[in-house]
Design a protein around this motif. Structure first.
Motif, PDB file in Angstrom:
ATOM      1  N   UNK A  66      82.196  27.181  54.407  1.00  0.00           N
ATOM      2  CA  UNK A  66      81.785  27.251  55.796  1.00  0.00           C
ATOM      3  C   UNK A  66      82.544  28.363  56.510  1.00  0.00           C
ATOM      4  N   UNK A  67      82.090  28.698  57.687  1.00  0.00           N
ATOM      5  CA  UNK A  67      82.738  29.741  58.467  1.00  0.00           C
ATOM      6  C   UNK A  67      84.007  29.237  59.153  1.00  0.00           C
ATOM      7  N   UNK A  68      84.006  27.951  59.549  1.00  0.00           N
ATOM      8  CA  UNK A  68      85.134  27.400  60.304  1.00  0.00           C
ATOM      9  C   UNK A  68      86.094  26.609  59.429  1.00  0.00           C
ATOM     10  N   UNK A  69      85.566  25.924  58.430  1.00  0.00           N
ATOM     11  CA  UNK A  69      86.361  25.197  57.445  1.00  0.00           C
ATOM     12  C   UNK A  69      85.516  25.136  56.175  1.00  0.00           C
ATOM     13  N   UNK A  97      88.739  31.978  61.323  1.00  0.00           N
ATOM     14  CA  UNK A  97      89.902  32.852  61.164  1.00  0.00           C
ATOM     15  C   UNK A  97      89.530  34.116  60.397  1.00  0.00           C
ATOM     16  N   UNK A  98      88.345  34.135  59.806  1.00  0.00           N
ATOM     17  CA  UNK A  98      87.891  35.273  59.010  1.00  0.00           C
ATOM     18  C   UNK A  98      87.288  36.329  59.925  1.00  0.00           C
ATOM     19  N   UNK A  99      87.854  37.537  59.961  1.00  0.00           N
ATOM     20  CA  UNK A  99      87.330  38.581  60.838  1.00  0.00           C
ATOM     21  C   UNK A  99      85.888  38.990  60.516  1.00  0.00           C
ATOM     22  N   UNK A 100      85.392  38.633  59.339  1.00  0.00           N
ATOM     23  CA  UNK A 100      84.006  38.960  58.978  1.00  0.00           C
ATOM     24  C   UNK A 100      83.003  38.169  59.825  1.00  0.00           C
ATOM     25  N   UNK A 124      68.157  37.987  66.301  1.00  0.00           N
ATOM     26  CA  UNK A 124      69.615  37.914  66.327  1.00  0.00           C
ATOM     27  C   UNK A 124      70.154  39.335  66.262  1.00  0.00           C
ATOM     28  N   UNK A 125      70.950  39.712  67.261  1.00  0.00           N
ATOM     29  CA  UNK A 125      71.550  41.043  67.276  1.00  0.00           C
ATOM     30  C   UNK A 125      73.071  40.920  67.215  1.00  0.00           C
ATOM     31  N   UNK A 126      73.703  41.981  66.751  1.00  0.00           N
ATOM     32  CA  UNK A 126      75.157  41.999  66.560  1.00  0.00           C
ATOM     33  C   UNK A 126      75.595  40.875  65.622  1.00  0.00           C
ATOM     34  N   UNK A 127      74.837  40.689  64.549  1.00  0.00           N
ATOM     35  CA  UNK A 127      75.148  39.644  63.561  1.00  0.00           C
ATOM     36  C   UNK A 127      76.453  40.012  62.857  1.00  0.00           C
ATOM     37  N   UNK A 128      77.430  39.098  62.824  1.00  0.00           N
ATOM     38  CA  UNK A 128      78.682  39.400  62.131  1.00  0.00           C
ATOM     39  C   UNK A 128      78.432  39.781  60.672  1.00  0.00           C
TER      40      UNK A 128
END
Length: 155
Positions: A66-69, A97-100, A124-128
């Protein structure tokens, strides 16, 4: 480089019904999580300048981090433009915590009446950069299929 992901679907329901499903807490919890996830809204303020916080939990966390955990994506969403019944604009920030996954992604939900219901286009714009484009577009398509099932089942 700015990336834009876009997915559309025609939903056999009136434009106003689709719009309402974008701005009701219990509706979002039911249809927004893509296949393989469930969602819980922790904060809810459906107005321009308001927003919500959603915790998306993977039903099988071994399928990917996951992105958060390990098993969750947590996203804070702000409502920008709310144009009843045509458009909802959201600014989404993932807790990570991942800058990506850093930055603010804008999600625009355009609702256009068509002969058979409503064409919903999510842009969706500015997608990480940490979000794979094919996976993201498949997730949006899954959410749109859930939205269709949700609103088409209501009178």
């Amino acid at each position: 480089m700015v990336r834009t992901d876009r997915v559309s679907r025609i939903i056999a329901a009136p434009q106003a019904a689709v719009y309402d499903a974008l701005l009701r807490r219990e509706a979002l919890e039911a249809w927004l999580p893509p296949d393989g996830m469930r969602g819980r809204v922790e904060r809810w303020d459906p107005r321009p300048g308001g927003g919500f916080r959603m915790v998306l939990t993977y039903l099988d966390p071994t399928g990917g981090p996951g992105k958060s955990s390990a098993g969750e994506d947590v996203v804070d969403v702000g409502f920008g433009e709310l144009v009843r019944p045509r458009r909802v604009t959201q600014q989404a920030v993932f807790e990570s915590d991942d800058p990506a996954y850093a930055g603010t992604m804008t999600m625009t939900w355009d609702l256009v009446p068509v002969r058979t219901g409503t064409e919903v286009t999510v842009t969706a714009t500015d997608v990480p950069p940490g979000i794979d484009q094919a996976v993201h577009e498949a997730g949006i398509a899954s959410s749109l299929a859930n939205l269709a099932s949700y609103v088409e089942a209501r009178p």
